[in-house]
Design a protein around this motif. Structure first.
Motif, mmCIF file in Angstrom:
data_model
loop_
_atom_site.group_PDB
_atom_site.id
_atom_site.type_symbol
_atom_site.label_atom_id
_atom_site.label_comp_id
_atom_site.label_asym_id
_atom_site.label_seq_id
_atom_site.Cartn_x
_atom_site.Cartn_y
_atom_site.Cartn_z
ATOM 1 N N LEU A 128 -3.142 -5.355 5.654
ATOM 2 C CA LEU A 128 -2.586 -6.698 5.567
ATOM 3 C C LEU A 128 -1.523 -6.824 4.483
ATOM 4 N N SER A 129 -1.362 -5.788 3.683
ATOM 5 C CA SER A 129 -0.381 -5.853 2.608
ATOM 6 C C SER A 129 0.959 -5.316 3.073
ATOM 7 N N MET A 130 1.981 -6.138 3.009
ATOM 8 C CA MET A 130 3.320 -5.711 3.388
ATOM 9 C C MET A 130 3.819 -4.604 2.460
ATOM 10 N N ARG A 131 3.347 -4.614 1.216
ATOM 11 C CA ARG A 131 3.796 -3.604 0.259
ATOM 12 C C ARG A 131 3.323 -2.221 0.641
ATOM 13 N N GLU A 163 11.194 -7.124 9.641
ATOM 14 C CA GLU A 163 10.742 -7.427 11.000
ATOM 15 C C GLU A 163 9.692 -6.412 11.453
ATOM 16 N N GLU A 164 9.911 -5.133 11.149
ATOM 17 C CA GLU A 164 8.957 -4.092 11.528
ATOM 18 C C GLU A 164 7.620 -4.308 10.824
ATOM 19 N N SER A 165 7.666 -4.711 9.568
ATOM 20 C CA SER A 165 6.435 -4.929 8.812
ATOM 21 C C SER A 165 5.652 -6.108 9.388
ATOM 22 N N VAL A 166 6.360 -7.141 9.840
ATOM 23 C CA VAL A 166 5.688 -8.300 10.448
ATOM 24 C C VAL A 166 5.023 -7.892 11.761
ATOM 25 N N HIS A 167 5.718 -7.091 12.567
ATOM 26 C CA HIS A 167 5.145 -6.610 13.826
ATOM 27 C C HIS A 167 3.870 -5.805 13.563
ATOM 28 N N GLN A 178 3.759 -12.893 -4.785
ATOM 29 C CA GLN A 178 4.337 -12.263 -5.972
ATOM 30 C C GLN A 178 5.339 -11.195 -5.584
ATOM 31 N N TYR A 179 5.012 -10.434 -4.541
ATOM 32 C CA TYR A 179 5.911 -9.387 -4.055
ATOM 33 C C TYR A 179 7.225 -9.985 -3.586
ATOM 34 N N ARG A 180 7.132 -11.067 -2.804
ATOM 35 C CA ARG A 180 8.330 -11.748 -2.346
ATOM 36 C C ARG A 180 9.109 -12.315 -3.529
ATOM 37 N N MET A 181 8.402 -12.873 -4.505
ATOM 38 C CA MET A 181 9.066 -13.427 -5.684
ATOM 39 C C MET A 181 9.860 -12.357 -6.418
ATOM 40 N N ASP A 182 9.246 -11.184 -6.575
ATOM 41 C CA ASP A 182 9.935 -10.085 -7.256
ATOM 42 C C ASP A 182 11.209 -9.705 -6.514
ATOM 43 N N PHE A 236 -13.033 -3.246 2.869
ATOM 44 C CA PHE A 236 -12.087 -4.147 2.242
ATOM 45 C C PHE A 236 -10.832 -3.418 1.767
ATOM 46 N N ALA A 237 -10.964 -2.139 1.450
ATOM 47 C CA ALA A 237 -9.780 -1.346 1.108
ATOM 48 C C ALA A 237 -8.883 -1.195 2.337
ATOM 49 N N GLU A 238 -9.520 -1.010 3.484
ATOM 50 C CA GLU A 238 -8.766 -0.882 4.737
ATOM 51 C C GLU A 238 -8.046 -2.183 5.076
#
Length: 199
Positions: free
Chosen positions: A67-70, A83-87, A122-126, A60-62
């Motif tokens: 899956l975390s963009m951050r 865009e790179e993060s989405v890819h 939350q990340y996007r909100m920040d 689950f850590a993996e």
């Protein structure tokens, strides 16, 4: 790690997720059951993990990491990095379809995915608050970002499950267009420390 070792490790993880889906509890899954399901010896299991609890934590850590963009970009400075993060996100989903599908079917996995989605919101909100301010227009953009992030995550999961028949390239294009439409200004990052020095 060799390709064979990577495949063995992946097989162990998938076997664990299948058993977790059937038993609905980590406490009810044993090393013997995992080894039998993965068609390996018990000793092979211990070459990769200390015990079932260790496998659970590391798996689950993996997933959280991938899956975390951050984790990919601690701060998204511009649209290109986004865009790179989405890819990278979709590449991981494609390479681990079985894992993602198994996660969705388990209580623990569903909770993890929901938690990740909330964290990404939350990340996007920040980011949006920092870039757009806290005026009424800024708050409106935050609400739109919430909707877009949840929508993108749900779309990607449905694609992984085979419910949406489009190519990976089409999926990436859709997510990029869906999450950035009308919000291009939000992705021009301004570093407050640099701006303060300029003043």
């Amino acid at each position: 790690m060799s390709r064979q070792s990577q495949q063995t490790k992946k097989t162990i993880k998938n076997a664990f997720l299948e058993l977790l889906e059937e038993n609905a509890s980590v406490e009810h899954v044993t090393v013997s059951e995992i080894s039998k399901r993965a068609h390996i010896n018990r000793s092979t299991f211990y070459d990769y993990f200390d015990n079932v609890a260790d496998l659970n934590v590391r798996l689950f850590a993996e997933v959280r990491h991938n899956l975390s963009m951050r984790e990919i970009y601690p701060v998204i400075h511009n649209l290109r990095e986004y865009e790179e993060s989405v890819h990278q996100f979709i590449d991981y989903v494609e390479e681990n379809r079985a894992l993602i599908c198994s996660l969705v079917k388990t209580t623990v996995g569903s909770e993890l995915l929901n938690q990740l989605a909330e964290e990404e919101v939350q990340y996007r909100m920040d980011n949006v608050y920092q870039l757009s301010g806290t005026d009424q227009n800024g708050k409106r953009r935050v609400s739109i970002s919430n909707f877009k992030v949840y929508g993108a995550v749900g779309f990607a999961i449905n694609w992984a499950q085979g419910h949406i028949a489009i190519s990976k390239e089409e999926l990436v294009k859709f997510i990029l267009e869906f999450t950035t439409l009308g919000n291009n200004d939000d992705w021009t990052y301004h570093d407050p420390s640099v701006e303060a020095q300029a003043e």
